[in-house]
Design a protein around this motif. Sequence first.
Motif, PDB file in Angstrom:
ATOM      1  N   GLU A 178      35.327  90.658  55.534  1.00 19.73           N
ATOM      2  CA  GLU A 178      34.594  91.502  56.481  1.00 19.73           C
ATOM      3  C   GLU A 178      35.341  91.600  57.806  1.00 19.73           C
ATOM      4  O   GLU A 178      35.443  92.684  58.399  1.00 19.73           O
ATOM      5  N   PHE A 179      35.889  90.468  58.267  1.00 18.30           N
ATOM      6  CA  PHE A 179      36.647  90.476  59.511  1.00 18.30           C
ATOM      7  C   PHE A 179      37.905  91.326  59.381  1.00 18.30           C
ATOM      8  O   PHE A 179      38.306  92.005  60.339  1.00 18.30           O
ATOM      9  N   ARG A 180      38.540  91.284  58.214  1.00 19.85           N
ATOM     10  CA  ARG A 180      39.750  92.077  58.023  1.00 19.85           C
ATOM     11  C   ARG A 180      39.444  93.564  58.183  1.00 19.85           C
ATOM     12  O   ARG A 180      40.197  94.310  58.821  1.00 19.85           O
ATOM     13  N   THR A 181      38.309  94.002  57.619  1.00 22.52           N
ATOM     14  CA  THR A 181      37.929  95.411  57.759  1.00 22.52           C
ATOM     15  C   THR A 181      37.657  95.758  59.223  1.00 22.52           C
ATOM     16  O   THR A 181      38.122  96.788  59.731  1.00 22.52           O
ATOM     17  N   GLN A 182      36.908  94.894  59.900  1.00 18.04           N
ATOM     18  CA  GLN A 182      36.618  95.132  61.310  1.00 18.04           C
ATOM     19  C   GLN A 182      37.904  95.113  62.142  1.00 18.04           C
ATOM     20  O   GLN A 182      38.062  95.914  63.078  1.00 18.04           O
ATOM     21  N   LYS A 183      38.814  94.209  61.791  1.00 19.88           N
ATOM     22  CA  LYS A 183      40.074  94.105  62.527  1.00 19.88           C
ATOM     23  C   LYS A 183      40.872  95.398  62.456  1.00 19.88           C
ATOM     24  O   LYS A 183      41.354  95.900  63.476  1.00 19.88           O
ATOM     25  N   GLU A 184      41.002  95.932  61.259  1.00 25.83           N
ATOM     26  CA  GLU A 184      41.775  97.163  61.109  1.00 25.83           C
ATOM     27  C   GLU A 184      41.101  98.329  61.839  1.00 25.83           C
ATOM     28  O   GLU A 184      41.769  99.172  62.434  1.00 25.83           O
TER      29      GLU A 184
ATOM     30  N   LEU B 207      43.912  90.019  67.215  1.00 29.42           N
ATOM     31  CA  LEU B 207      43.096  90.117  66.008  1.00 29.42           C
ATOM     32  C   LEU B 207      43.866  89.622  64.786  1.00 29.42           C
ATOM     33  O   LEU B 207      43.305  88.919  63.928  1.00 29.42           O
ATOM     34  N   ASP B 208      45.140  89.968  64.699  1.00 33.83           N
ATOM     35  CA  ASP B 208      45.955  89.495  63.570  1.00 33.83           C
ATOM     36  C   ASP B 208      46.067  87.977  63.591  1.00 33.83           C
ATOM     37  O   ASP B 208      46.019  87.325  62.532  1.00 33.83           O
ATOM     38  N   TYR B 209      46.204  87.381  64.780  1.00 34.80           N
ATOM     39  CA  TYR B 209      46.306  85.925  64.892  1.00 34.80           C
ATOM     40  C   TYR B 209      44.995  85.253  64.458  1.00 34.80           C
ATOM     41  O   TYR B 209      45.009  84.249  63.731  1.00 34.80           O
ATOM     42  N   SER B 210      43.864  85.806  64.875  1.00 34.23           N
ATOM     43  CA  SER B 210      42.568  85.249  64.475  1.00 34.23           C
ATOM     44  C   SER B 210      42.375  85.353  62.963  1.00 34.23           C
ATOM     45  O   SER B 210      41.846  84.431  62.318  1.00 34.23           O
ATOM     46  N   TYR B 211      42.824  86.459  62.388  1.00 33.82           N
ATOM     47  CA  TYR B 211      42.708  86.648  60.940  1.00 33.82           C
ATOM     48  C   TYR B 211      43.537  85.600  60.189  1.00 33.82           C
ATOM     49  O   TYR B 211      43.087  85.018  59.195  1.00 33.82           O
ATOM     50  N   GLU B 212      44.743  85.323  60.665  1.00 32.04           N
ATOM     51  CA  GLU B 212      45.594  84.322  60.027  1.00 32.04           C
ATOM     52  C   GLU B 212      44.987  82.923  60.162  1.00 32.04           C
ATOM     53  O   GLU B 212      45.101  82.096  59.242  1.00 32.04           O
ATOM     54  N   GLN B 213      44.331  82.642  61.294  1.00 27.62           N
ATOM     55  CA  GLN B 213      43.668  81.351  61.449  1.00 27.62           C
ATOM     56  C   GLN B 213      42.550  81.178  60.426  1.00 27.62           C
ATOM     57  O   GLN B 213      42.380  80.102  59.840  1.00 27.62           O
ATOM     58  N   LEU B 214      41.761  82.229  60.200  1.00 24.12           N
ATOM     59  CA  LEU B 214      40.690  82.168  59.203  1.00 24.12           C
ATOM     60  C   LEU B 214      41.266  81.953  57.810  1.00 24.12           C
ATOM     61  O   LEU B 214      40.710  81.189  57.002  1.00 24.12           O
ATOM     62  N   ARG B 215      42.369  82.609  57.511  1.00 22.62           N
ATOM     63  CA  ARG B 215      43.004  82.427  56.204  1.00 22.62           C
ATOM     64  C   ARG B 215      43.518  80.991  56.035  1.00 22.62           C
ATOM     65  O   ARG B 215      43.434  80.418  54.945  1.00 22.62           O
ATOM     66  N   ASP B 216      44.017  80.392  57.113  1.00 23.83           N
ATOM     67  CA  ASP B 216      44.453  78.991  57.045  1.00 23.83           C
ATOM     68  C   ASP B 216      43.265  78.066  56.783  1.00 23.83           C
ATOM     69  O   ASP B 216      43.378  77.099  56.010  1.00 23.83           O
ATOM     70  N   GLN B 217      42.125  78.354  57.429  1.00 24.14           N
ATOM     71  CA  GLN B 217      40.929  77.547  57.186  1.00 24.14           C
ATOM     72  C   GLN B 217      40.464  77.664  55.733  1.00 24.14           C
ATOM     73  O   GLN B 217      40.079  76.668  55.106  1.00 24.14           O
ATOM     74  N   LEU B 218      40.521  78.867  55.194  1.00 31.95           N
ATOM     75  CA  LEU B 218      40.144  79.067  53.797  1.00 31.95           C
ATOM     76  C   LEU B 218      41.072  78.277  52.878  1.00 31.95           C
ATOM     77  O   LEU B 218      40.617  77.666  51.901  1.00 31.95           O
ATOM     78  N   GLN B 219      42.356  78.267  53.188  1.00 36.20           N
ATOM     79  CA  GLN B 219      43.306  77.521  52.372  1.00 36.20           C
ATOM     80  C   GLN B 219      43.029  76.024  52.448  1.00 36.20           C
ATOM     81  O   GLN B 219      43.167  75.304  51.441  1.00 36.20           O
ATOM     82  N   ASP B 220      42.628  75.538  53.630  1.00 36.73           N
ATOM     83  CA  ASP B 220      42.278  74.118  53.764  1.00 36.73           C
ATOM     84  C   ASP B 220      41.066  73.769  52.917  1.00 36.73           C
ATOM     85  O   ASP B 220      41.018  72.697  52.287  1.00 36.73           O
ATOM     86  N   VAL B 221      40.069  74.664  52.895  1.00 37.54           N
ATOM     87  CA  VAL B 221      38.868  74.423  52.082  1.00 37.54           C
ATOM     88  C   VAL B 221      39.237  74.378  50.602  1.00 37.54           C
ATOM     89  O   VAL B 221      38.775  73.510  49.844  1.00 37.54           O
ATOM     90  N   LYS B 222      40.086  75.293  50.176  1.00 41.35           N
ATOM     91  CA  LYS B 222      40.517  75.301  48.774  1.00 41.35           C
ATOM     92  C   LYS B 222      41.259  74.014  48.422  1.00 41.35           C
ATOM     93  O   LYS B 222      41.086  73.456  47.335  1.00 41.35           O
ATOM     94  N   GLY B 223      42.101  73.546  49.369  1.00 40.25           N
ATOM     95  CA  GLY B 223      42.807  72.295  49.124  1.00 40.25           C
ATOM     96  C   GLY B 223      41.849  71.125  49.016  1.00 40.25           C
ATOM     97  O   GLY B 223      42.045  70.220  48.186  1.00 40.25           O
ATOM     98  N   GLY B 224      40.801  71.123  49.871  1.00 41.47           N
ATOM     99  CA  GLY B 224      39.797  70.053  49.784  1.00 41.47           C
ATOM    100  C   GLY B 224      39.053  70.063  48.464  1.00 41.47           C
ATOM    101  O   GLY B 224      38.767  69.006  47.883  1.00 41.47           O
ATOM    102  N   ILE B 225      38.732  71.254  47.971  1.00 41.34           N
ATOM    103  CA  ILE B 225      38.045  71.359  46.680  1.00 41.34           C
ATOM    104  C   ILE B 225      38.937  70.834  45.561  1.00 41.34           C
ATOM    105  O   ILE B 225      38.481  70.121  44.649  1.00 41.34           O
TER     106      ILE B 225
END
Length: 284
Positions: free
Chosen positions: A131-137, A29-47
């Motif tokens: 939301e995923f972070r809450t579910q993960k914990e 779950l922690d690994y999946s959460y970090e992957q989502l955060r990396d995707q968010l960072q990529d989107v921010k970089g694209g913007i």
Amino acid sequence: MGILSRASYVVRSRLNAILNNAEDPGEALDYSYEQLRDQLQDVKGGIADLTTQKKRLEIQKRRLEENVDKHNEQAREAVRQDRDDLARQALEKKKQKMTQIEDLEGQIADLQQTQDQLVEKKNTLQGRIEEFRTQKETMKARYEAAEASTRVSEAMTGAGDEMEDVGRSIERANERTEDMEARAEAMDELEESGAFEDALSDQDSIDRELESLSTDSEVEAELETLRGEMGEGGSSSSSTETETETAEAETTDTDDGSSNAGGDEPADPEVEAELEELQNEDSN
């Protein structure tokens, strides 16, 4: 499916089974959460990149607008100097710059629309990550609680591997203890029977037998003396047998800019009309 394909499928299946058994849900779950955060960072970089490109076009547009004003003043000054040819060239350049401005405005509008879409997606993704972070914990807490409960139950029932090892150790120790007790009793019995001679004694079985008879004779003689002193008769042989019987005891691991080269082109009707207006203004 060929032989190699089937073999590859079997290997992958077994590897997946091993990984599933060894996988820690909390770490997954922690690994999946970090992957989502990396995707968010990529989107921010694209913007950020998109916005930078838009700003470059806006800067280029402002420069073109400045050139339009400059060419307009050049055309007015050329008319005042009775240089219609120069005024015509300035107005042609002005028209080219205005065409470029229109193209840039379209590109800027497209970039702005794309930017707005990316920002909306970024906000949606960010909400899902929270939301995923809450579910993960929550899931990690449930797993840890279930794991602890399972360990306690296994410990109490002896179903776990560790308790099974402990049970086997106790069983082996008990068996060894019983073997040693049985051997000790056997040695005692053999010693008492005289089957094993004492290594520290030079007596043999005959010497021990004679000594025993001598001891019995001394006891009988002393017994007869006591009888005579007390004046009592009777046999006390039963007392000697009882003492002999009670002597034995048992102990059981995850710039571009359009350059429209302006070339000499035929007179443009719009340019000629604007030139005529400037000439009229100057004559007035």
